[in-house]
Write a protein that holds these residues in place. Structure first.
Motif, PDB file in Angstrom:
ATOM      1  N   ILE A  50       0.840  -1.198   0.000  1.00  0.00           N
ATOM      2  CA  ILE A  50       0.000   0.000   0.000  1.00  0.00           C
ATOM      3  C   ILE A  50       0.872   1.243   0.000  1.00  0.00           C
ATOM      4  O   ILE A  50       1.850   1.321   0.749  1.00  0.00           O
ATOM      5  N   ALA A  51       0.518   2.219  -0.837  1.00  0.00           N
ATOM      6  CA  ALA A  51       1.131   3.540  -0.769  1.00  0.00           C
ATOM      7  C   ALA A  51       0.034   4.528  -0.394  1.00  0.00           C
ATOM      8  O   ALA A  51      -0.910   4.733  -1.152  1.00  0.00           O
ATOM      9  N   LEU A  52       0.125   5.079   0.808  1.00  0.00           N
ATOM     10  CA  LEU A  52      -0.821   6.095   1.263  1.00  0.00           C
ATOM     11  C   LEU A  52      -0.253   7.452   0.870  1.00  0.00           C
ATOM     12  O   LEU A  52       0.748   7.898   1.420  1.00  0.00           O
ATOM     13  N   ILE A  53      -0.886   8.098  -0.101  1.00  0.00           N
ATOM     14  CA  ILE A  53      -0.295   9.277  -0.739  1.00  0.00           C
ATOM     15  C   ILE A  53      -1.202  10.496  -0.611  1.00  0.00           C
ATOM     16  O   ILE A  53      -2.379  10.461  -0.983  1.00  0.00           O
ATOM     17  N   ASP A  54      -0.631  11.587  -0.107  1.00  0.00           N
ATOM     18  CA  ASP A  54      -1.333  12.868  -0.057  1.00  0.00           C
ATOM     19  C   ASP A  54      -1.410  13.448  -1.465  1.00  0.00           C
ATOM     20  O   ASP A  54      -0.525  13.206  -2.297  1.00  0.00           O
ATOM     21  N   ILE A  55      -2.453  14.205  -1.748  1.00  0.00           N
ATOM     22  CA  ILE A  55      -2.596  14.773  -3.096  1.00  0.00           C
ATOM     23  C   ILE A  55      -1.695  15.982  -3.297  1.00  0.00           C
ATOM     24  O   ILE A  55      -0.937  16.057  -4.262  1.00  0.00           O
ATOM     25  N   GLY A  62       0.428  14.161  -5.661  1.00  0.00           N
ATOM     26  CA  GLY A  62      -0.032  12.805  -5.434  1.00  0.00           C
ATOM     27  C   GLY A  62      -0.664  12.151  -6.641  1.00  0.00           C
ATOM     28  O   GLY A  62      -0.502  10.942  -6.859  1.00  0.00           O
ATOM     29  N   ILE A  63      -1.384  12.926  -7.439  1.00  0.00           N
ATOM     30  CA  ILE A  63      -2.044  12.341  -8.609  1.00  0.00           C
ATOM     31  C   ILE A  63      -1.019  11.923  -9.657  1.00  0.00           C
ATOM     32  O   ILE A  63      -1.112  10.840 -10.243  1.00  0.00           O
ATOM     33  N   GLU A  64      -0.021  12.743  -9.883  1.00  0.00           N
ATOM     34  CA  GLU A  64       1.022  12.386 -10.852  1.00  0.00           C
ATOM     35  C   GLU A  64       1.844  11.197 -10.333  1.00  0.00           C
ATOM     36  O   GLU A  64       2.207  10.310 -11.119  1.00  0.00           O
ATOM     37  N   ALA A  65       2.128  11.174  -9.042  1.00  0.00           N
ATOM     38  CA  ALA A  65       2.848  10.033  -8.476  1.00  0.00           C
ATOM     39  C   ALA A  65       2.033   8.751  -8.653  1.00  0.00           C
ATOM     40  O   ALA A  65       2.581   7.697  -9.000  1.00  0.00           O
ATOM     41  N   THR A  66       0.739   8.856  -8.443  1.00  0.00           N
ATOM     42  CA  THR A  66      -0.148   7.701  -8.638  1.00  0.00           C
ATOM     43  C   THR A  66      -0.117   7.240 -10.083  1.00  0.00           C
ATOM     44  O   THR A  66      -0.036   6.036 -10.373  1.00  0.00           O
ATOM     45  N   ARG A  67      -0.185   8.200 -10.993  1.00  0.00           N
ATOM     46  CA  ARG A  67      -0.183   7.867 -12.427  1.00  0.00           C
ATOM     47  C   ARG A  67       1.111   7.131 -12.810  1.00  0.00           C
ATOM     48  O   ARG A  67       1.075   6.149 -13.572  1.00  0.00           O
ATOM     49  N   ARG A  68       2.229   7.564 -12.271  1.00  0.00           N
ATOM     50  CA  ARG A  68       3.512   6.929 -12.604  1.00  0.00           C
ATOM     51  C   ARG A  68       3.628   5.538 -11.979  1.00  0.00           C
ATOM     52  O   ARG A  68       4.194   4.633 -12.584  1.00  0.00           O
ATOM     53  N   ILE A  69       3.086   5.378 -10.789  1.00  0.00           N
ATOM     54  CA  ILE A  69       3.086   4.049 -10.169  1.00  0.00           C
ATOM     55  C   ILE A  69       2.231   3.090 -10.992  1.00  0.00           C
ATOM     56  O   ILE A  69       2.629   1.954 -11.270  1.00  0.00           O
ATOM     57  N   ASN A  94      -9.827  12.564 -10.790  1.00  0.00           N
ATOM     58  CA  ASN A  94      -8.464  12.528 -11.314  1.00  0.00           C
ATOM     59  C   ASN A  94      -7.647  11.414 -10.660  1.00  0.00           C
ATOM     60  O   ASN A  94      -6.855  10.740 -11.318  1.00  0.00           O
ATOM     61  N   ALA A  95      -7.832  11.221  -9.359  1.00  0.00           N
ATOM     62  CA  ALA A  95      -7.096  10.175  -8.654  1.00  0.00           C
ATOM     63  C   ALA A  95      -7.502   8.796  -9.131  1.00  0.00           C
ATOM     64  O   ALA A  95      -6.657   7.915  -9.342  1.00  0.00           O
ATOM     65  N   LEU A  96      -8.796   8.567  -9.310  1.00  0.00           N
ATOM     66  CA  LEU A  96      -9.263   7.270  -9.774  1.00  0.00           C
ATOM     67  C   LEU A  96      -8.776   6.980 -11.183  1.00  0.00           C
ATOM     68  O   LEU A  96      -8.341   5.870 -11.493  1.00  0.00           O
TER      69      LEU A  96
END
Length: 220
Positions: A50-55, A62-69, A94-96
């Motif tokens: 799990i990566a708990l990430i602030d936006i 956080g959204i760009e980090a999520t996209r790259r992951i 955007n996060a989803l």
């Protein structure tokens, strides 16, 4: 053991979450990051569950980090849960779409937070109830945008039915009861649909179901 990466630019916030997680026998915080760039490096180093990430963070948000992951095949096992003070729709969607498995506001109760970590670790979609309601309402209150290249034509009729039930928020057992099949068969239909639609997890499957028109929310 559920391995967690904490990502927030505020040390006090990270400390609070870590203190809570460290009390659990089945959860281990393997690393902390203060921005999205550190997050990506530590995710590749530790391969957390799990990566708990602030936006809202410096360098990479956080959204760009999520996209790259989500785009990195070596991080396929990492489930991203977005943490934020804001339950705003633009962040949710955007996060989803970026590949987040879930979205939680920071005022969540401690017991609900711990439950959420465990749910996300299983690979299940995770959305706070208030966010789920807004997600559904978005598609009630505006015309559906039907994407031409969703891959829906590759789904069997039973896979379509299963995806539509996932979009209603039903669990595998509930879907099995509705379709009069075993929970294992229901899970198989869902997993095959996710593969065909290139959905990372059930959260993205829900978004695709509504955006494609496969699922239509009730207006009541």
């Amino acid at each position: 053991m559920i391995r967690v990466l904490l990502v927030d630019d505020q040390p006090l916030i990270r400390s609070g979450f870590r203190a809570l997680l460290d009390l659990e026998d089945d959860i281990e915080v393997v690393a902390e990051a203060a921005d999205g760039s550190e997050c990506l490096a530590l995710a590749r180093e530790h391969l957390p569950d799990i990566a708990l990430i602030d936006i809202q963070m410096p360098v990479i948000d956080g959204i760009e980090a999520t996209r790259r992951i989500a785009a990195d095949p070596t991080l396929a096992q990492v489930h991203v849960v977005i943490l934020t003070n804001y339950g705003l729709d633009e962040y949710v969607f955007n996060a989803l779409r970026a590949g987040a498995a879930g979205f939680l506001v920071k005022d969540i109760q401690p017991e609900d937070f711990l439950h959420s970590v465990r749910v996300a670790a299983r690979g299940d979609a995770l959305l706070a109830p208030s966010i789920t309601r807004r997600l559904i309402n978005r598609y009630v209150n505006q015309p559906l945008h039907i994407a031409a290249d969703t891959g829906l034509d590759e789904l069997t009729s039973r896979e379509r039915e299963a995806v539509a039930l996932v979009a209603q928020g039903l669990s595998n057992h509930q879907i099995a009861e509705r379709m009069v099949i075993s929970p294992l068969t229901a899970k198989t239909h869902i997993n095959r649909a996710m593969a065909k639609l290139h959905a990372r997890d059930r959260a993205q499957l829900v978004v695709l179901a509504y955006e494609s028109g496969l699922a239509a929310p009730r207006s009541s």
